[in-house]
Design a protein around this motif. Structure first.
Motif, PDB file in Angstrom:
ATOM      1  N   ILE A 101       0.838  -1.207   0.000  1.00 10.49           N
ATOM      2  CA  ILE A 101       0.000   0.000   0.000  1.00 10.49           C
ATOM      3  C   ILE A 101       0.870   1.253   0.000  1.00 10.49           C
ATOM      4  O   ILE A 101       0.533   2.255  -0.642  1.00 10.49           O
ATOM      5  N   SER A 102       2.014   1.218   0.695  1.00 11.86           N
ATOM      6  CA  SER A 102       2.906   2.378   0.727  1.00 11.86           C
ATOM      7  C   SER A 102       3.471   2.681  -0.651  1.00 11.86           C
ATOM      8  O   SER A 102       3.561   3.845  -1.059  1.00 11.86           O
ATOM      9  N   GLU A 103       3.839   1.646  -1.380  1.00 12.46           N
ATOM     10  CA  GLU A 103       4.369   1.853  -2.736  1.00 12.46           C
ATOM     11  C   GLU A 103       3.295   2.418  -3.652  1.00 12.46           C
ATOM     12  O   GLU A 103       3.570   3.315  -4.467  1.00 12.46           O
ATOM     13  N   LYS A 104       2.061   1.918  -3.513  1.00 12.58           N
ATOM     14  CA  LYS A 104       0.976   2.436  -4.340  1.00 12.58           C
ATOM     15  C   LYS A 104       0.698   3.899  -4.023  1.00 12.58           C
ATOM     16  O   LYS A 104       0.531   4.729  -4.928  1.00 12.58           O
ATOM     17  N   VAL A 105       0.679   4.228  -2.730  1.00 10.70           N
ATOM     18  CA  VAL A 105       0.443   5.612  -2.303  1.00 10.70           C
ATOM     19  C   VAL A 105       1.535   6.534  -2.836  1.00 10.70           C
ATOM     20  O   VAL A 105       1.253   7.622  -3.337  1.00 10.70           O
ATOM     21  N   ARG A 106       2.775   6.100  -2.723  1.00  7.58           N
ATOM     22  CA  ARG A 106       3.895   6.914  -3.228  1.00  7.58           C
ATOM     23  C   ARG A 106       3.738   7.187  -4.714  1.00  7.58           C
ATOM     24  O   ARG A 106       3.849   8.335  -5.166  1.00  7.58           O
ATOM     25  N   ASP A 107       3.443   6.144  -5.486  1.00  5.51           N
ATOM     26  CA  ASP A 107       3.346   6.304  -6.937  1.00  5.51           C
ATOM     27  C   ASP A 107       2.169   7.205  -7.320  1.00  5.51           C
ATOM     28  O   ASP A 107       2.284   8.067  -8.197  1.00  5.51           O
ATOM     29  N   VAL A 108       1.027   7.012  -6.652  1.00  9.23           N
ATOM     30  CA  VAL A 108      -0.160   7.828  -6.936  1.00  9.23           C
ATOM     31  C   VAL A 108       0.095   9.286  -6.557  1.00  9.23           C
ATOM     32  O   VAL A 108      -0.263  10.214  -7.293  1.00  9.23           O
ATOM     33  N   THR A 109       0.727   9.502  -5.405  1.00  5.83           N
ATOM     34  CA  THR A 109       1.011  10.860  -4.930  1.00  5.83           C
ATOM     35  C   THR A 109       1.868  11.617  -5.933  1.00  5.83           C
ATOM     36  O   THR A 109       1.596  12.790  -6.247  1.00  5.83           O
ATOM     37  N   LEU A 110       2.890  10.972  -6.456  1.00  2.00           N
ATOM     38  CA  LEU A 110       3.759  11.634  -7.432  1.00  2.00           C
ATOM     39  C   LEU A 110       3.017  11.932  -8.735  1.00  2.00           C
ATOM     40  O   LEU A 110       3.191  12.998  -9.328  1.00  2.00           O
ATOM     41  N   LYS A 111       2.137  11.022  -9.159  1.00  4.59           N
ATOM     42  CA  LYS A 111       1.344  11.262 -10.373  1.00  4.59           C
ATOM     43  C   LYS A 111       0.399  12.449 -10.197  1.00  4.59           C
ATOM     44  O   LYS A 111       0.262  13.300 -11.078  1.00  4.59           O
ATOM     45  N   ILE A 112      -0.286  12.480  -9.053  1.00  6.34           N
ATOM     46  CA  ILE A 112      -1.209  13.587  -8.782  1.00  6.34           C
ATOM     47  C   ILE A 112      -0.444  14.910  -8.786  1.00  6.34           C
ATOM     48  O   ILE A 112      -0.867  15.896  -9.396  1.00  6.34           O
TER      49      ILE A 112
END
Length: 297
Positions: A180-191
């Motif tokens: 979940i942390s990796e997904k959050v990191r990737d989504v945060t950078l995209k946003i």
């Protein structure tokens, strides 16, 4: 100038939490989030409210949530009070423009910060260590410089009246789980990258921002607020000049004023002069107008 809404009290609705800015009501399967005109700095709530601040934050969040729907779902059911449950309708006048009816998600136990420019605590960290939150950066950066690429720097989620603490990504994985942390990191950078480019077209630099996420029906969604002047540093592009602090459309103006006082950054808050209240409100409203084209209510 409208009278600030400092607190809400809605008989018949269950107050679940009162944060620094938001009053949250539990409607059973859903939540009602009311954004007041309270303002905090250094984790201390000021005695004075900023007129229309709750309206500005709600409308900016709604704007960004819509823009990011292709990247991640959000918690909004509706921002139109006419859609809200019937028990909310007696309070429609107060709720109008400053509230969201939202899904009840389980929040992640970390705040998700992304930095595209070097400022604030990141600049202080870099001066001492050459890094931000353990992420090594090139030598010779100046205050307010754009970073070679945005970086993800999570923090703990502090209780009211205490300070968030920066943590490493590895520590976030221990708290929230690696996947979940990796997904959050990737989504945060995209946003952030999408928002940075959209804001740039409108003359605003988003230097850094903070997100919160939750799990709803087994899916990661974005919750709380989204790239507001409370959760972000907004700088005017036209006057941007690395090498020092930048003028801003956010509450950095208030922080800068408070830094001039002999105050220990703990409660009780010092009184704010009327001109500081007014100027802060004008900066928030300017951010709304520039980003969304909306006007004051």
């Amino acid at each position: 100038m409208t009278t600030p809404v400092l607190n809400t009290d809605f008989p018949g609705l269950k107050l679940a939490a009162r944060g620094k800015v938001r009053d949250i009501y539990d409607l059973g399967e859903t939540l009602l989030i009311v954004t007041t005109d309270r303002i905090s700095a250094f984790d201390v709530i000021m005695n004075e409210g900023i007129p229309n601040k709750g309206y500005v934050l709600t409308q900016i969040s709604a704007y960004w949530f819509r823009q990011m729907e292709g990247i991640i779902k959000n918690h909004i059911i509706s921002t139109d009070v006419a859609d809200f449950p019937k028990e909310c309708q007696p309070y429609a006048e107060t709720l109008k423009g400053r509230s969201m009816w939202v899904k009840k998600a389980k929040p992640l136990a970390a705040e998700c910060i992304v930095r595209g420019y070097i400022s604030g605590s990141g600049w202080k960290d870099y001066q001492k260590t050459g890094s931000i939150c353990g992420i090594k950066l090139p030598e010779g950066l100046k205050e307010s410089d754009r970073l070679p690429q945005p970086i993800f720097t999570p923090s703990t989620k502090a209780e009211l009246g205490t300070h968030d603490e920066n943590i490493s990504f590895e520590e976030m994985c221990n708290i929230c789980g690696k996947e979940i942390s990796e997904k959050v990191r990737d989504v945060t950078l995209k946003i952030y990258e999408k928002a940075r480019d959209l804001a740039d077209e409108k003359g605003i630099i988003i230097a850094d921002t903070k997100f919160e996420y939750g799990i709803y029906e087994g899916e990661l969604i974005i919750i709380d607020e989204c790239m507001t002047p409370d959760s972000s540093r907004f700088w005017p592009k036209e006057s941007y000049k690395p090498g020092g602090p930048q003028p801003s459309f956010d509450k950095q103006f208030l922080r800068d004023y408070l830094e001039t006082l002999d105050w220990g950054k703990t409660a009780p808050a010092p009184p704010l002069p009327a001109e500081i209240v007014q100027k802060t409100g004008e900066k928030y409203m300017e951010a709304l107008v520039k980003l969304t084209g909306m006007k004051a209510p």
